[in-house]
Design an enzyme around this catalytic site. Structure first.
Site, PDB file in Angstrom:
ATOM      1  N   GLU A  67      12.015 -16.762  53.166  1.00 18.95           N
ATOM      2  CA  GLU A  67      11.704 -18.200  53.057  1.00 18.95           C
ATOM      3  C   GLU A  67      10.506 -18.480  52.148  1.00 18.95           C
ATOM      4  OE1 GLU A  67      12.484 -16.815  56.183  1.00 18.95           O
ATOM      5  OE2 GLU A  67      14.510 -17.643  55.942  1.00 18.95           O
ATOM      6  N   HIS A  97      19.168  -4.645  54.884  1.00 15.91           N
ATOM      7  CA  HIS A  97      18.441  -5.914  54.907  1.00 15.91           C
ATOM      8  C   HIS A  97      17.223  -5.888  53.983  1.00 15.91           C
ATOM      9  CE1 HIS A  97      19.244  -9.212  57.826  1.00 15.91           C
ATOM     10  NE2 HIS A  97      18.218  -9.726  57.192  1.00 15.91           N
TER      11      HIS A  97
HETATM   12  C1  DLZ Z   1      15.483 -10.364  59.161  1.00 16.70           C
HETATM   13  C2  DLZ Z   1      14.251  -9.760  58.605  1.00 16.70           C
HETATM   14  C3  DLZ Z   1      14.094  -8.355  58.614  1.00 16.70           C
HETATM   15  C4  DLZ Z   1      15.117  -7.428  59.183  1.00 16.70           C
HETATM   16  N1  DLZ Z   1      12.982  -7.775  58.155  1.00 16.70           N
HETATM   17  C5  DLZ Z   1      12.007  -8.556  57.625  1.00 16.70           C
HETATM   18  C6  DLZ Z   1      10.819  -7.970  57.110  1.00 16.70           C
HETATM   19  O1  DLZ Z   1      10.583  -6.749  57.155  1.00 16.70           O
HETATM   20  N2  DLZ Z   1       9.898  -8.807  56.554  1.00 16.70           N
HETATM   21  C7  DLZ Z   1      10.072 -10.173  56.477  1.00 16.70           C
HETATM   22  O2  DLZ Z   1       9.196 -10.869  55.939  1.00 16.70           O
HETATM   23  N3  DLZ Z   1      11.186 -10.746  56.980  1.00 16.70           N
HETATM   24  C8  DLZ Z   1      12.140  -9.985  57.562  1.00 16.70           C
HETATM   25  N4  DLZ Z   1      13.274 -10.551  58.068  1.00 16.70           N
HETATM   26  C9  DLZ Z   1      13.352 -12.039  58.125  1.00 16.70           C
HETATM   27  C10 DLZ Z   1      13.870 -12.692  56.824  1.00 16.70           C
HETATM   28  O3  DLZ Z   1      12.856 -12.718  55.827  1.00 16.70           O
HETATM   29  C11 DLZ Z   1      14.293 -14.147  57.100  1.00 16.70           C
HETATM   30  O4  DLZ Z   1      13.258 -14.844  57.734  1.00 16.70           O
HETATM   31  C12 DLZ Z   1      15.535 -14.229  57.971  1.00 16.70           C
HETATM   32  O5  DLZ Z   1      16.598 -13.472  57.421  1.00 16.70           O
HETATM   33  C13 DLZ Z   1      16.007 -15.706  58.131  1.00 16.70           C
HETATM   34  O6  DLZ Z   1      16.372 -16.265  56.876  1.00 16.70           O
END
Ligand code: DLZ
Length: 166
Positions: A67, A97
């Site tokens: 985001e 991911h």
């Molecule tokens: C889902 C997710 C995962 C698995 N890992 C991280 C991460 O290591 N660092 C991070 O900033 N965000 C992660 N997210 C969340 C995604 O950035 C995002 O907020 C979700 O997929 C919702 O759009």
């Protein structure tokens, strides 16, 4: 050449222009908040060390690094900032991911830099594990937040030079 113990945040402080009169927005990802809050601290401290006024620094949060692009765009459009600093931490897990988020945020922030008139700074750690992230968020490799702040100040100064404003 990078070495295992290099503090990546070491820099010549005299090479950094004054941040007085510069206005910054910082957009911070809530994912891996232990790390991103440490990066935020590094950004704030470095901006203030170089002359920025507390009142000229606005902080907003987004749920995750994915985001950061839309959050940074919103604050840039809503405010009158000289730069937007994006702070996040993506840690490799057991699924692809990691790659998708890294690719998306890198591309997104690049697009913001191309399409908008102010600099957007990439203060996103992409690490294999938590330890590597801690090492770069105030640990043995310094604080990537300091680097993001210095980069922001330098890019604002470059823009002012380029457009003839001192
Ligand atoms: C889902 C997710 C995962 C698995 N890992 C991280 C991460 O290591 N660092 C991070 O900033 N965000 C992660 N997210 C969340 C995604 O950035 C995002 O907020 C979700 O997929 C919702 O759009």
């Amino acid at each position: 050449m990078a070495t295992a113990l290099k503090n990546l945040s070491e820099y010549n402080q005299e090479s950094v222009p004054s941040a007085k009169d510069m206005r910054f927005a910082i957009v911070v990802s809530e994912w891996n908040s232990e790390i991103t809050m440490a990066l935020l601290k590094g950004v704030r401290e470095t901006l203030i060390k170089h002359g920025s006024n507390e009142n000229h620094i606005k902080v907003d949060f987004v749920p995750g690094s994915f985001e950061l692009t839309s959050g940074a765009r919103m604050v840039a459009e809503a405010g009158t900032f000289d730069a937007v600093i994006c702070i996040g931490c993506v840690i490799r897990g057991e699924t692809p991911h990691f790659d998708y988020i890294c690719q998306s945020v890198t591309y997104g922030i690049t697009q913001l830099n191309i399409n908008y008139d102010i600099p957007f700074i990439f203060g996103v750690l992409t690490t294999n594990n938590q330890e590597q992230a801690r090492d770069r968020a105030g640990g043995k490799h310094g604080n990537k937040g300091n680097e993001a702040a210095v980069t922001a100040v330098k890019m604002v100064a470059l823009r002012r030079r380029a457009f003839g404003r001192s």
